[in-house]
Structure formats: C-alpha cells, structure tokens
Motif scaffolding. Structure first.
Motif, PDB file in Angstrom:
ATOM      1  N   TYR A 269      38.659  24.069  33.283  1.00  0.00           N
ATOM      2  CA  TYR A 269      37.872  25.165  33.845  1.00  0.00           C
ATOM      3  C   TYR A 269      38.412  25.516  35.234  1.00  0.00           C
ATOM      4  CZ  TYR A 269      34.549  23.762  30.197  1.00  0.00           C
ATOM      5  OH  TYR A 269      33.959  23.442  29.007  1.00  0.00           O
ATOM      6  N   TRP A 270      38.892  26.762  35.377  1.00  0.00           N
ATOM      7  CA  TRP A 270      39.451  27.218  36.646  1.00  0.00           C
ATOM      8  C   TRP A 270      38.830  28.551  37.060  1.00  0.00           C
ATOM      9  CZ3 TRP A 270      43.915  24.588  38.758  1.00  0.00           C
ATOM     10  CH2 TRP A 270      44.433  23.570  37.930  1.00  0.00           C
ATOM     11  N   MET A 271      37.622  28.828  36.644  1.00  0.00           N
ATOM     12  CA  MET A 271      37.065  30.168  36.770  1.00  0.00           C
ATOM     13  C   MET A 271      35.777  30.259  37.596  1.00  0.00           C
ATOM     14  SD  MET A 271      38.882  32.555  35.350  1.00  0.00           S
ATOM     15  CE  MET A 271      40.587  32.044  35.159  1.00  0.00           C
ATOM     16  N   PRO A 272      35.777  29.785  38.824  1.00  0.00           N
ATOM     17  CA  PRO A 272      34.622  30.078  39.681  1.00  0.00           C
ATOM     18  C   PRO A 272      34.611  31.576  39.986  1.00  0.00           C
ATOM     19  CG  PRO A 272      36.383  29.111  40.980  1.00  0.00           C
ATOM     20  CD  PRO A 272      36.823  29.020  39.549  1.00  0.00           C
ATOM     21  N   PRO A 273      33.502  32.108  40.482  1.00  0.00           N
ATOM     22  CA  PRO A 273      33.396  33.559  40.696  1.00  0.00           C
ATOM     23  C   PRO A 273      34.512  34.170  41.543  1.00  0.00           C
ATOM     24  CG  PRO A 273      31.237  32.539  40.858  1.00  0.00           C
ATOM     25  CD  PRO A 273      32.216  31.410  40.732  1.00  0.00           C
ATOM     26  N   TRP A 274      35.010  33.432  42.543  1.00  0.00           N
ATOM     27  CA  TRP A 274      36.021  34.025  43.418  1.00  0.00           C
ATOM     28  C   TRP A 274      37.356  34.252  42.737  1.00  0.00           C
ATOM     29  CZ3 TRP A 274      40.445  31.227  44.164  1.00  0.00           C
ATOM     30  CH2 TRP A 274      40.384  29.840  43.961  1.00  0.00           C
ATOM     31  N   ILE A 275      37.598  33.615  41.594  1.00  0.00           N
ATOM     32  CA  ILE A 275      38.859  33.806  40.881  1.00  0.00           C
ATOM     33  C   ILE A 275      38.997  35.261  40.420  1.00  0.00           C
ATOM     34  CG2 ILE A 275      39.986  33.282  38.670  1.00  0.00           C
ATOM     35  CD1 ILE A 275      40.745  31.298  40.661  1.00  0.00           C
ATOM     36  N   ARG A 276      37.860  35.910  40.169  1.00  0.00           N
ATOM     37  CA  ARG A 276      37.915  37.330  39.776  1.00  0.00           C
ATOM     38  C   ARG A 276      38.717  38.135  40.801  1.00  0.00           C
ATOM     39  NH1 ARG A 276      32.534  40.894  38.990  1.00  0.00           N
ATOM     40  NH2 ARG A 276      31.984  38.954  37.930  1.00  0.00           N
ATOM     41  N   TYR A 277      38.493  37.878  42.092  1.00  0.00           N
ATOM     42  CA  TYR A 277      39.194  38.621  43.133  1.00  0.00           C
ATOM     43  C   TYR A 277      40.667  38.208  43.203  1.00  0.00           C
ATOM     44  CZ  TYR A 277      34.337  39.391  44.399  1.00  0.00           C
ATOM     45  OH  TYR A 277      32.999  39.719  44.365  1.00  0.00           O
ATOM     46  N   GLN A 278      40.920  36.930  42.953  1.00  0.00           N
ATOM     47  CA  GLN A 278      42.294  36.439  42.969  1.00  0.00           C
ATOM     48  C   GLN A 278      43.114  37.100  41.862  1.00  0.00           C
ATOM     49  OE1 GLN A 278      44.309  34.398  40.885  1.00  0.00           O
ATOM     50  NE2 GLN A 278      45.916  34.425  42.429  1.00  0.00           N
ATOM     51  N   MET A 279      42.496  37.440  40.749  1.00  0.00           N
ATOM     52  CA  MET A 279      43.189  38.140  39.672  1.00  0.00           C
ATOM     53  C   MET A 279      43.245  39.637  39.931  1.00  0.00           C
ATOM     54  SD  MET A 279      42.099  36.229  36.127  1.00  0.00           S
ATOM     55  CE  MET A 279      40.330  36.378  36.369  1.00  0.00           C
ATOM     56  N   PHE A 280      42.137  40.186  40.389  1.00  0.00           N
ATOM     57  CA  PHE A 280      42.053  41.644  40.527  1.00  0.00           C
ATOM     58  C   PHE A 280      42.986  42.172  41.617  1.00  0.00           C
ATOM     59  CE2 PHE A 280      40.299  45.603  42.113  1.00  0.00           C
ATOM     60  CZ  PHE A 280      40.007  46.288  40.946  1.00  0.00           C
ATOM     61  N   ILE A 281      43.031  41.506  42.768  1.00  0.00           N
ATOM     62  CA  ILE A 281      43.812  42.024  43.898  1.00  0.00           C
ATOM     63  C   ILE A 281      45.305  42.075  43.587  1.00  0.00           C
ATOM     64  CG2 ILE A 281      44.488  41.563  46.291  1.00  0.00           C
ATOM     65  CD1 ILE A 281      41.619  40.587  46.771  1.00  0.00           C
ATOM     66  N   PRO A 282      45.941  41.003  43.068  1.00  0.00           N
ATOM     67  CA  PRO A 282      47.363  41.120  42.729  1.00  0.00           C
ATOM     68  C   PRO A 282      47.638  42.154  41.630  1.00  0.00           C
ATOM     69  CG  PRO A 282      46.707  38.819  42.846  1.00  0.00           C
ATOM     70  CD  PRO A 282      45.460  39.615  42.890  1.00  0.00           C
ATOM     71  N   LEU A 283      46.743  42.236  40.634  1.00  0.00           N
ATOM     72  CA  LEU A 283      46.934  43.252  39.587  1.00  0.00           C
ATOM     73  C   LEU A 283      46.809  44.655  40.166  1.00  0.00           C
ATOM     74  CD1 LEU A 283      44.976  41.647  36.607  1.00  0.00           C
ATOM     75  CD2 LEU A 283      47.435  42.123  36.688  1.00  0.00           C
ATOM     76  N   ALA A 284      45.883  44.845  41.112  1.00  0.00           N
ATOM     77  CA  ALA A 284      45.746  46.143  41.770  1.00  0.00           C
ATOM     78  C   ALA A 284      46.980  46.450  42.615  1.00  0.00           C
ATOM     79  CB  ALA A 284      44.491  46.157  42.635  1.00  0.00           C
ATOM     80  N   LEU A 285      47.532  45.429  43.277  1.00  0.00           N
ATOM     81  CA  LEU A 285      48.754  45.620  44.052  1.00  0.00           C
ATOM     82  C   LEU A 285      49.905  46.008  43.128  1.00  0.00           C
ATOM     83  CD1 LEU A 285      50.387  45.506  46.645  1.00  0.00           C
ATOM     84  CD2 LEU A 285      50.573  43.016  46.357  1.00  0.00           C
ATOM     85  N   LEU A 286      49.990  45.353  41.965  1.00  0.00           N
ATOM     86  CA  LEU A 286      51.013  45.691  40.987  1.00  0.00           C
ATOM     87  C   LEU A 286      50.858  47.142  40.527  1.00  0.00           C
ATOM     88  CD1 LEU A 286      53.325  44.044  39.729  1.00  0.00           C
ATOM     89  CD2 LEU A 286      51.846  43.598  37.779  1.00  0.00           C
TER      90      LEU A 286
END
Length: 327
Positions: A269-286
C-alpha cells in the motif's frame, strides 16, 4: 515477448529468482526476477524487487547497442541513398531509431493493454482492486525495458551525445519527468496506469519521428500526409487521452479501497491521500510540455496553410551554419 524469451534462455541460465537468491549471478540481467511462487503456472505473476535494477542496467546497454546498430548500419546508408546532406546524417539516424522504437513499443503497449481490464482507457480500473503488485510477465518486461530506454535517452542528452535541438532544455525536463513518473508508478504498484501513459506517448511519437524523416528526405506529398496523421494522433493521444488520465487521477483516486489508502509498503500500500498530488503534478507538467510541442506543430500547420512551406520546427541549431562546410 515476455514469455517467449524465458523458455529459450532458461535452460542455460536457470529460472528467474523467486526469493532474491540465485545460483546463477547472470540470469538477473536477462530474465525477469521475483517470480510469485503462489501464482498459477498457467498464469505466472511477478512482483518488483531489487534484482530489477540489474535488469534495467543491462537493457540500458542493450538499447545503446540497438541505437548504434540502427543509426549507423541502417539509417545512415538509407540517408546516403536519399542524398541527405552530410550535416543531417546524424539527425536522420536519430529519427530513424525513434521511428522504429516508438512504433514497436506502441504496438507492444497496445497488445499489453488488451490483456488488462483498463482497455480502452477504462480509467476506473486504474484504481479498483489496488494494489496491483503482481504483474503479468509481459507487462513487467515491457515496463522495465521502457524504463531502461528513458534512462539511456536521458544519459544521451546530459552527456551531449546528440547534437542539441532548439528544445534541448524542454527535452531534458521531459525525460526527467518521465523517469520520475515511471519510477514512482513502478514502486507504488501503479503499472496499469503507467502502461496507459506509455501508450498515449509512444504512438504519436512514432508518427512525429516518421514525419521528420520524410521532411529530411524531401518527400513532399508523403510528409504532408504524415504531418496530417501526426496532427490527429498527437491531438487524440497526447492531449485527449492524457487529459482523461489526469481527470481520473484527480476524480477517481477515491475508487482505491479505503483500507489501501495508506502508506504501508510491506503490504503493498503506497496510496495515502497526498500521493494523488504526487501523480497529478508531474502528469500535468508532462501535459504542459506536450502543449509546448503542440504549439510548434500548430505553428507549422499555420505556416503551411499561409506559405505552403512544411518544415521541422525542432531542427538543430548547427545545421544552417554548417551547410557551407559540406564537400
């Protein structure tokens, strides 16, 4: 591909490590490691582990050799046949390699997605039944070989092994963000999402590289058709599907089972709530980088419509000044 190599190599190197121990020190470089012993022989599964680093290291060397083989032994003779200017030989080889790589990996990615519940971008399955820690062998091989490719490409850029283009800085950022996303998605058991991102990038990249090849070859009708295809594929894959993925990260994250929305790596399990931002921000940068290239593509389109001139916006800076040096 993942299954086909194992029966050929296994008799000589042995089976892949199950628990991190191995009688053969070399098999971890060629074969998938960390087989899940409880999986069915008819549906074998693999998990991530430290031996994957050896696999990636080997394939960084492998892709370097493939790159050299294609650019020197295949593309450069083809460039001479089509009377490509000497200063363009290196760039022609790079784009030839990119065309072949992204076409093959795009097709392979499509095949792998067809084996997953996420086909065709059924985004809810990125999150349902998380963690997706046990991977089909073909998915794991595909993921690690992609990781090795982008590491190799990043080294090529930062070591200056390619002549820099006008968008050199953008490429460096793109490769860094890509490696960051690939590494994190693999570590956090999000390979089903990562494979979808891969395919949304590879298919239009093959079309981009092909259109650039035709531009160097001065095949006017062919490059116009290739550019039109690129415009459609880039818009659909790099923007529409990428935005679908971003929407899913932001709005469907809560589909992860509540018990799995914690940081507990021993349980996968690696999915605390803050991981959403860790995924969203790099994808948005891409996506922002993709929009930069989309702007260049649209500028080419406008220039073509106004002046009937279709040329590559990302040509390397040195070429124009080197024309006079040709024999």
């Amino acid at each position: 591909m993942g299954k086909s190599l194992e029966p050929i190599i296994s008799p000589y190197l042995g089976h892949s490590p199950v628990d991190g121990s191995s009688r053969n020190l070399f098999q971890v470089f060629f074969l998938l490691s960390h087989y899940v012993p409880t999986s069915s022989p008819d549906d074998p599964r693999y998990q991530k582990g430290y031996y994957d680093l050896a696999f990636i290291a080997y394939y960084i060397v492998f892709w370097s050799m493939v790159r050299q083989l294609i650019t020197v032994n295949l593309c450069q003779p083809a460039a001479r046949y089509f009377r490509i200017r000497k200063v363009k030989l290196e760039r022609f080889g790079e784009q030839g390699y990119a065309t072949i790589y992204f076409f093959v990996m795009g097709c392979w990615g499509y095949r792998i997605m067809g084996q997953l519940p996420t086909f065709w971008y059924r985004t809810e399955y990125f999150w349902l039944d998380y963690p997706h820690w046990d991977m089909k062998p073909e998915l794991k091989r595909y993921y690690l070989m992609q990781m090795a490719y982008w590491c190799q490409q990043f080294l090529v850029l930062v070591l200056g092994l390619e002549k820099p283009r006008k968008d050199y800085a953008v490429l460096v950022v793109h490769h860094f963000v890509t490696i960051w996303l690939v590494g994190w998605s693999y570590m956090t058991n999000m390979t089903v999402l990562g494979s979808a991102v891969y395919m949304s990038m590879d298919i239009p990249d093959s079309s981009l590289a092909l259109s650039m090849l035709l531009n160097y070859m001065q095949k006017e009708r062919s490059k116009t058709i290739a550019f039109a295809v690129l415009l459609v594929l880039w818009t659909y894959f790099r923007h529409y599907l990428s935005l679908v993925i971003l929407w899913s990260v932001w709005f469907e994250f809560e589909l992860i089972p509540e018990a799995a929305r914690v940081w507990h790596p021993p349980s996968g399990y690696w999915m605390p709530p803050w991981i959403r931002y860790q995924m969203f921000i790099p994808l948005a940068l891409l996506q922002g980088l993709n929009l930069f290239w989309y702007f260049l593509i649209m500028r080419i389109l406008v220039r073509t419509l106004l002046y009937s001139k279709l040329d590559d916006e990302r040509s390397d800076d040195e070429d124009e000044g080197d024309d006079s040096k040709e024999d």
